[in-house]
Design a protein around this motif. Structure first.
Motif, PDB file in Angstrom:
ATOM      1  N   MET A  97       0.854  -1.178   0.000  1.00  0.00           N
ATOM      2  CA  MET A  97       0.000   0.000   0.000  1.00  0.00           C
ATOM      3  C   MET A  97       0.897   1.237   0.000  1.00  0.00           C
ATOM      4  O   MET A  97       1.819   1.341   0.804  1.00  0.00           O
ATOM      5  N   GLU A  98       0.649   2.138  -0.922  1.00  0.00           N
ATOM      6  CA  GLU A  98       1.421   3.376  -1.020  1.00  0.00           C
ATOM      7  C   GLU A  98       0.650   4.519  -0.380  1.00  0.00           C
ATOM      8  O   GLU A  98      -0.570   4.592  -0.508  1.00  0.00           O
ATOM      9  N   ARG A  99       1.359   5.406   0.273  1.00  0.00           N
ATOM     10  CA  ARG A  99       0.755   6.629   0.800  1.00  0.00           C
ATOM     11  C   ARG A  99       1.072   7.755  -0.166  1.00  0.00           C
ATOM     12  O   ARG A  99       2.227   8.133  -0.317  1.00  0.00           O
ATOM     13  N   PRO A 100       0.073   8.299  -0.837  1.00  0.00           N
ATOM     14  CA  PRO A 100       0.328   9.326  -1.848  1.00  0.00           C
ATOM     15  C   PRO A 100       0.773  10.661  -1.265  1.00  0.00           C
ATOM     16  O   PRO A 100       1.417  11.440  -1.946  1.00  0.00           O
ATOM     17  N   ASP A 101       0.486  10.921   0.020  1.00  0.00           N
ATOM     18  CA  ASP A 101       0.760  12.237   0.581  1.00  0.00           C
ATOM     19  C   ASP A 101       2.183  12.426   1.086  1.00  0.00           C
ATOM     20  O   ASP A 101       2.641  13.538   1.253  1.00  0.00           O
ATOM     21  N   GLU A 102       2.918  11.339   1.338  1.00  0.00           N
ATOM     22  CA  GLU A 102       4.284  11.497   1.816  1.00  0.00           C
ATOM     23  C   GLU A 102       5.091  10.219   1.614  1.00  0.00           C
ATOM     24  O   GLU A 102       4.567   9.127   1.580  1.00  0.00           O
TER      25      GLU A 102
END
Length: 115
Positions: A97-102
């Motif tokens: 799972m990638e965190r797009p915000d940081e």
């Protein structure tokens, strides 16, 4: 260490303890247990690979043998991870799972509080 390192189950630290320390020093399980102030049965289970080395055992062992506690815990952790990697199927179903915000890899680690 990455997943490609686990082509086989890595050795349990118990037999390593026996071969590299107990045998050269001529120690029996009972003698080691007495020196560590623990039950002989626990040493026997660790030597046979039936019982994991925990932090308490690692600290006692490091004090007795002049090693670091971390080496014993890392050996145990490597054994556990390799065994899980090869035998467990559940973790393989999980997708990253990638965190797009940081980008967490570039963020400083948060300070942990003592409990």
């Amino acid at each position: 260490m990455n997943n490609e390192d686990f082509k086989r189950v890595r050795g349990h630290p118990g037999p390593i303890l026996e071969e590299l320390w107990m045998e050269p020093l001529g120690l029996t399980c009972q003698q080691l247990a007495e020196a560590l102030f623990i039950e002989t049965e626990l040493v026997e289970k660790i030597i046979s690979g039936e019982q994991a080395i925990d932090a308490d055992f690692a600290l006692r062992l490091s004090r007795l043998l002049g090693t670091s506690a971390g080496i014993w815990l890392r050996l145990q952790q490597t054994h556990d991870l390799s065994k899980c990697y090869l035998k467990s199927k559940g973790w393989k179903m999980v997708e990253r799972m990638e965190r797009p915000d940081e980008d967490l890899a570039t963020q400083p680690m948060p300070k942990l509080q003592d409990h």
